[in-house]
Design a protein around this motif. Structure first.
Motif, PDB file in Angstrom:
ATOM      1  N   LEU A  37       8.474   3.300 -36.459  1.00 16.68           N
ATOM      2  CA  LEU A  37       8.882   1.952 -36.056  1.00 16.68           C
ATOM      3  C   LEU A  37      10.015   1.432 -36.927  1.00 16.68           C
ATOM      4  N   GLN A  38       9.918   1.656 -38.251  1.00 14.76           N
ATOM      5  CA  GLN A  38      10.988   1.142 -39.111  1.00 14.76           C
ATOM      6  C   GLN A  38      12.302   1.861 -38.821  1.00 14.76           C
ATOM      7  N   LEU A  39      12.238   3.140 -38.446  1.00 10.12           N
ATOM      8  CA  LEU A  39      13.459   3.841 -38.054  1.00 10.12           C
ATOM      9  C   LEU A  39      14.013   3.289 -36.754  1.00 10.12           C
ATOM     10  N   ASN A  40      13.097   2.957 -35.829  1.00 11.36           N
ATOM     11  CA  ASN A  40      13.547   2.471 -34.529  1.00 11.36           C
ATOM     12  C   ASN A  40      14.110   1.060 -34.605  1.00 11.36           C
ATOM     13  N   VAL A  41      13.526   0.227 -35.475  1.00 15.21           N
ATOM     14  CA  VAL A  41      14.108  -1.106 -35.677  1.00 15.21           C
ATOM     15  C   VAL A  41      15.520  -0.970 -36.237  1.00 15.21           C
ATOM     16  N   SER A  42      15.675  -0.030 -37.186  1.00 14.90           N
ATOM     17  CA  SER A  42      17.021   0.246 -37.695  1.00 14.90           C
ATOM     18  C   SER A  42      17.921   0.762 -36.587  1.00 14.90           C
ATOM     19  N   GLY A  43      17.318   1.527 -35.642  1.00 18.97           N
ATOM     20  CA  GLY A  43      18.097   2.029 -34.514  1.00 18.97           C
ATOM     21  C   GLY A  43      18.569   0.939 -33.580  1.00 18.97           C
ATOM     22  N   ILE A  44      17.893  -0.211 -33.597  1.00 20.78           N
ATOM     23  CA  ILE A  44      18.350  -1.349 -32.801  1.00 20.78           C
ATOM     24  C   ILE A  44      19.476  -2.084 -33.520  1.00 20.78           C
ATOM     25  N   ILE A  45      19.241  -2.377 -34.805  1.00 18.78           N
ATOM     26  CA  ILE A  45      20.195  -3.197 -35.552  1.00 18.78           C
ATOM     27  C   ILE A  45      21.443  -2.396 -35.920  1.00 18.78           C
ATOM     28  N   GLY A  46      21.240  -1.138 -36.372  1.00 18.86           N
ATOM     29  CA  GLY A  46      22.347  -0.349 -36.894  1.00 18.86           C
ATOM     30  C   GLY A  46      23.486  -0.116 -35.917  1.00 18.86           C
ATOM     31  N   PRO A  47      23.213   0.411 -34.715  1.00 13.63           N
ATOM     32  CA  PRO A  47      24.326   0.651 -33.784  1.00 13.63           C
ATOM     33  C   PRO A  47      25.062  -0.612 -33.375  1.00 13.63           C
ATOM     34  N   ALA A  48      24.303  -1.694 -33.147  1.00 11.02           N
ATOM     35  CA  ALA A  48      24.963  -2.949 -32.761  1.00 11.02           C
ATOM     36  C   ALA A  48      25.845  -3.466 -33.899  1.00 11.02           C
ATOM     37  N   LEU A  49      25.303  -3.465 -35.129  1.00 14.78           N
ATOM     38  CA  LEU A  49      26.086  -3.914 -36.280  1.00 14.78           C
ATOM     39  C   LEU A  49      27.268  -2.988 -36.526  1.00 14.78           C
ATOM     40  N   GLY A  50      27.025  -1.663 -36.391  1.00 10.62           N
ATOM     41  CA  GLY A  50      28.109  -0.702 -36.575  1.00 10.62           C
ATOM     42  C   GLY A  50      29.230  -0.897 -35.565  1.00 10.62           C
ATOM     43  N   GLY A  51      28.860  -1.195 -34.309  1.00 14.65           N
ATOM     44  CA  GLY A  51      29.884  -1.432 -33.294  1.00 14.65           C
ATOM     45  C   GLY A  51      30.735  -2.646 -33.608  1.00 14.65           C
ATOM     46  N   ILE A  52      30.093  -3.712 -34.115  1.00 14.45           N
ATOM     47  CA  ILE A  52      30.841  -4.926 -34.472  1.00 14.45           C
ATOM     48  C   ILE A  52      31.776  -4.656 -35.650  1.00 14.45           C
ATOM     49  N   LEU A  53      31.241  -3.996 -36.700  1.00 14.77           N
ATOM     50  CA  LEU A  53      32.073  -3.697 -37.862  1.00 14.77           C
ATOM     51  C   LEU A  53      33.195  -2.733 -37.521  1.00 14.77           C
ATOM     52  N   LEU A  54      32.909  -1.788 -36.613  1.00 15.77           N
ATOM     53  CA  LEU A  54      33.937  -0.846 -36.194  1.00 15.77           C
ATOM     54  C   LEU A  54      35.100  -1.569 -35.531  1.00 15.77           C
ATOM     55  N   TYR A  55      34.792  -2.585 -34.746  1.00 18.22           N
ATOM     56  CA  TYR A  55      35.827  -3.335 -34.035  1.00 18.22           C
ATOM     57  C   TYR A  55      36.706  -4.120 -35.006  1.00 18.22           C
ATOM     58  N   PHE A  56      36.106  -4.729 -36.037  1.00 18.98           N
ATOM     59  CA  PHE A  56      36.860  -5.613 -36.928  1.00 18.98           C
ATOM     60  C   PHE A  56      37.473  -4.884 -38.128  1.00 18.98           C
ATOM     61  N   PHE A  57      36.814  -3.824 -38.634  1.00 19.13           N
ATOM     62  CA  PHE A  57      37.251  -3.231 -39.896  1.00 19.13           C
ATOM     63  C   PHE A  57      37.674  -1.772 -39.781  1.00 19.13           C
ATOM     64  N   GLY A  58      37.247  -1.071 -38.744  1.00 18.30           N
ATOM     65  CA  GLY A  58      37.596   0.331 -38.603  1.00 18.30           C
ATOM     66  C   GLY A  58      36.531   1.253 -39.174  1.00 18.30           C
ATOM     67  N   ALA A  59      36.664   2.541 -38.843  1.00 17.94           N
ATOM     68  CA  ALA A  59      35.621   3.512 -39.184  1.00 17.94           C
ATOM     69  C   ALA A  59      35.509   3.754 -40.682  1.00 17.94           C
ATOM     70  N   ASN A  60      36.629   3.729 -41.411  1.00 21.96           N
ATOM     71  CA  ASN A  60      36.573   4.034 -42.842  1.00 21.96           C
ATOM     72  C   ASN A  60      35.659   3.068 -43.591  1.00 21.96           C
ATOM     73  N   TRP A  61      35.789   1.767 -43.293  1.00 23.61           N
ATOM     74  CA  TRP A  61      34.978   0.778 -43.996  1.00 23.61           C
ATOM     75  C   TRP A  61      33.517   0.853 -43.573  1.00 23.61           C
ATOM     76  N   VAL A  62      33.278   1.249 -42.334  1.00 18.72           N
ATOM     77  CA  VAL A  62      31.892   1.404 -41.883  1.00 18.72           C
ATOM     78  C   VAL A  62      31.204   2.519 -42.661  1.00 18.72           C
ATOM     79  N   PHE A  63      31.886   3.651 -42.843  1.00 20.00           N
ATOM     80  CA  PHE A  63      31.316   4.749 -43.620  1.00 20.00           C
ATOM     81  C   PHE A  63      31.154   4.359 -45.087  1.00 20.00           C
ATOM     82  N   ALA A  64      32.097   3.595 -45.616  1.00 21.59           N
ATOM     83  CA  ALA A  64      31.992   3.166 -47.009  1.00 21.59           C
ATOM     84  C   ALA A  64      30.783   2.257 -47.212  1.00 21.59           C
ATOM     85  N   LEU A  65      30.550   1.340 -46.271  1.00 26.01           N
ATOM     86  CA  LEU A  65      29.391   0.461 -46.369  1.00 26.01           C
ATOM     87  C   LEU A  65      28.092   1.257 -46.256  1.00 26.01           C
ATOM     88  N   ASN A  66      28.098   2.257 -45.395  1.00 24.83           N
ATOM     89  CA  ASN A  66      26.910   3.101 -45.257  1.00 24.83           C
ATOM     90  C   ASN A  66      26.617   3.839 -46.563  1.00 24.83           C
TER      91      ASN A  66
END
Length: 269
Positions: A37-66
């Motif tokens: 369940l904790q992985l799946n909750v992350s699976g809900i939040i992570g892709p949505a948040l990643g998509g937003i950050l990808l749009y505003f900051f680009g892939a490099n910063w998304v990987f750095a934050l990860n």
């Protein structure tokens, strides 16, 4: 990506091995559900948040934050003090441990059944992560930043399965029956992936994929933990994860080349 897989290979067996020591056998199915369940909750939040950050900051910063998030996890693990087990036997080196695992699998029919079922399930479930992004980009014409919504929908389905479907299924069905039900649901998902081309409805298909995958994976994990003796739990958990990940890797190649050769839409004449 290869090194991320290496890190997962180190982490996952150790994590799986300690769970049965923390909970009782009766609590094991619930613990498996909670862990997923904790992985799946992350699976809900992570892709949505990643998509937003990808749009505003680009892939490099998304990987750095990860990467920064992993540093936080490492710091938390350094503060955690687990119980120290008393060793009845001397420690084995890597080669000795590896050969012991091979011998145990060779002479343990129960583990052979567990491994065979995990290989089959992983090989066919790999269709979903391999081809769902392809369908989203090529057929639904989603933008890369919106592609995360598919995986968010899948995560939402997984959470729904963990909270509502799994407890009811375990009350009414045997483990084998629940696994068969999960496989039938995944088969329906495959058919819908071939024909559904409305983005909103395809999100529902992704949620159904999450339900089927969670139901099947949870039952297989519980079955494997119950079939593994305590002294071999770590190495056998590693073996189960190794063959499952190998089947997923093989499936990703097979389904990827298949979609390239045959296309991702059925051609009906």
């Amino acid at each position: 990506m290869f090194l991320i897989g290496v890190g997962f290979a180190f982490h996952a067996p150790a994590w799986s091995a300690i769970v049965p020591d923390v909970v009782t056998d009766e609590e094991l199915p619930s613990a498996a559900t909670l862990g997923g369940l904790q992985l799946n909750v992350s699976g809900i939040i992570g892709p949505a948040l990643g998509g937003i950050l990808l749009y505003f900051f680009g892939a490099n910063w998304v990987f750095a934050l990860n990467a920064l998030c992993f540093v936080v996890v490492i710091f938390a693990l350094l503060q955690w003090k687990g119980a120290k087990a008393e060793l009845d036997f001397p420690l084995e080196n890597f080669l000795e441990s590896f050969s012991t695992a091979i011998r145990y699998v060779r002479y343990a029919p129960a583990i052979q059944v567990v491994l065979a079922r995990n290989i089959l399930f992983a090989f066919f479930i790999s269709v979903i992560p391999a081809l769902m992004p392809v369908v989203g980009l090529k057929e639904l014409h989603l933008q890369p930043c919106s592609l995360g919504l598919l995986f968010t929908s899948m995560g939402a389905g997984s959470v729904f399965a963990a909270v509502f479907v799994l407890p009811r299924a375990r009350e009414m069905l045997s483990s084998n029956a629940s696994t068969i039900l999960a496989n039938l649901l995944v088969a329906v998902v495959y058919l819908l992936m071939a024909f559904v081309r409305q983005p909103s409805i395809f999100m529902v298909v992704a949620a159904l994929a999450g339900i089927g995958g969670t139901l099947g994976a949870a039952e297989l994990w519980v079955a494997s933990q119950r079939a593994i003796p305590g002294w071999a739990r770590g190495r056998m958990s590693a073996t189960v994860i190794m063959v499952s990940q190998g089947a997923i890797a093989l499936g990703g190649v097979v389904w990827g080349f298949s979609s390239q050769a045959a296309g991702v839409s059925p051609h009906i004449s």
